[in-house]
Scaffold this motif. Sequence first.
Motif, PDB file in Angstrom:
ATOM      1  N   GLN A 189      33.966  43.306  37.098  1.00 28.52           N
ATOM      2  CA  GLN A 189      33.138  42.878  38.075  1.00 28.52           C
ATOM      3  C   GLN A 189      33.975  42.474  39.440  1.00 28.52           C
ATOM      4  O   GLN A 189      34.708  41.683  39.403  1.00 28.52           O
ATOM      5  CB  GLN A 189      32.255  41.621  37.694  1.00 28.52           C
ATOM      6  CG  GLN A 189      31.316  41.159  38.515  1.00 28.52           C
ATOM      7  CD  GLN A 189      30.569  39.905  38.122  1.00 28.52           C
ATOM      8  OE1 GLN A 189      30.894  39.455  36.861  1.00 28.52           O
ATOM      9  NE2 GLN A 189      29.703  39.385  38.788  1.00 28.52           N
ATOM     10  N   ALA A 190      33.539  43.171  40.371  1.00 31.91           N
ATOM     11  CA  ALA A 190      34.166  42.798  41.742  1.00 31.91           C
ATOM     12  C   ALA A 190      33.573  41.808  42.397  1.00 31.91           C
ATOM     13  O   ALA A 190      32.508  41.318  42.044  1.00 31.91           O
ATOM     14  CB  ALA A 190      34.380  44.223  42.495  1.00 31.91           C
ATOM     15  N   HIS A 191      34.292  41.445  43.677  1.00 30.16           N
ATOM     16  CA  HIS A 191      33.892  40.319  44.631  1.00 30.16           C
ATOM     17  C   HIS A 191      33.763  38.993  43.699  1.00 30.16           C
ATOM     18  O   HIS A 191      32.774  38.041  43.996  1.00 30.16           O
ATOM     19  CB  HIS A 191      32.496  40.711  44.995  1.00 30.16           C
ATOM     20  CG  HIS A 191      32.533  41.928  45.839  1.00 30.16           C
ATOM     21  ND1 HIS A 191      33.393  42.081  46.718  1.00 30.16           N
ATOM     22  CD2 HIS A 191      31.820  43.189  45.788  1.00 30.16           C
ATOM     23  CE1 HIS A 191      33.443  43.379  47.511  1.00 30.16           C
ATOM     24  NE2 HIS A 191      32.415  44.015  46.906  1.00 30.16           N
ATOM     25  N   ASN A 192      34.593  38.766  42.898  1.00 31.81           N
ATOM     26  CA  ASN A 192      34.592  37.428  42.250  1.00 31.81           C
ATOM     27  C   ASN A 192      36.291  36.961  42.435  1.00 31.81           C
ATOM     28  O   ASN A 192      37.004  38.112  41.966  1.00 31.81           O
ATOM     29  CB  ASN A 192      34.431  37.256  40.796  1.00 31.81           C
ATOM     30  CG  ASN A 192      34.807  36.066  40.106  1.00 31.81           C
ATOM     31  OD1 ASN A 192      35.765  35.638  39.527  1.00 31.81           O
ATOM     32  ND2 ASN A 192      33.612  35.032  39.972  1.00 31.81           N
ATOM     33  N   ALA A 193      36.587  36.022  43.026  1.00 28.90           N
ATOM     34  CA  ALA A 193      38.306  35.768  43.241  1.00 28.90           C
ATOM     35  C   ALA A 193      39.224  35.986  42.102  1.00 28.90           C
ATOM     36  O   ALA A 193      40.279  36.506  42.028  1.00 28.90           O
ATOM     37  CB  ALA A 193      38.268  34.388  44.257  1.00 28.90           C
ATOM     38  N   LEU A 194      38.457  35.466  41.035  1.00 31.27           N
ATOM     39  CA  LEU A 194      39.425  35.447  39.720  1.00 31.27           C
ATOM     40  C   LEU A 194      39.498  36.583  39.132  1.00 31.27           C
ATOM     41  O   LEU A 194      40.544  37.316  38.746  1.00 31.27           O
ATOM     42  CB  LEU A 194      38.977  34.274  38.843  1.00 31.27           C
ATOM     43  CG  LEU A 194      39.858  34.215  37.618  1.00 31.27           C
ATOM     44  CD1 LEU A 194      41.270  33.912  37.895  1.00 31.27           C
ATOM     45  CD2 LEU A 194      39.167  33.055  36.538  1.00 31.27           C
TER      46      LEU A 194
END
Length: 227
Positions: A189-194
Amino acid sequence: MNSSKPTHADSMDLAKFPISLKALLETPLPRKSADLKSLDTLVLDFETSGFDAEKDKVLSIGWVEIRNSQIRLTSARHIVLDQPVLREHDSARIHHLRPETLRHIGISEEQAFSQLFGVMKGKVVVAHCCVMEKRFLQQYLTTNYGQAELPLVWLDTLKIEQYREQLRQVRRDWRLSSIRTEHGLPGYQAHNALNDAIATAELYLAQIHRLFTHESAPLHIVAEISA
């Protein structure tokens, strides 16, 4: 680390800086010939409200450490910042960070960056298209401390991949997800900093292995590629 080298702090007045920033400024850089496979590494990702570091804000920071060429998931951290978001709809749609989330669990910029400076100490820093992280970090430092840069070695998985593809004379999609697919790494899942930090860490290790296999990976070579 080569403790005999002068540090960035030698000619500076550090009295106004927080402890974690002082410690980072006082830490010497690793030797250029050091083997990346043995260096402690911090893989970093910022999610921001836009691309302009002077106007936009860091919404969240994610990081994970690599030690002895192994990702240490116990070191993984995801910090949400309490920031005023001008384009609230876009922030929620892209980063899945709603305004109420930023308000209720977010911490201050000072707290967030102080924690980040603490984990940066003594590490090489890796990011995908690290120009974004560098710009926002430099803007924070300039605004708050009049200090525009840090004594860090930055490695960029985007530029490392562009170097690899230049050798093969291939042009393609440079998004993190697309490059991971090329390396046979699973989707995420992209666009999550971690998530992005861990995804970048996996890609970085795959790139270093493909470039150097079982030989040492001199820091200066990958730093020049990333410049």
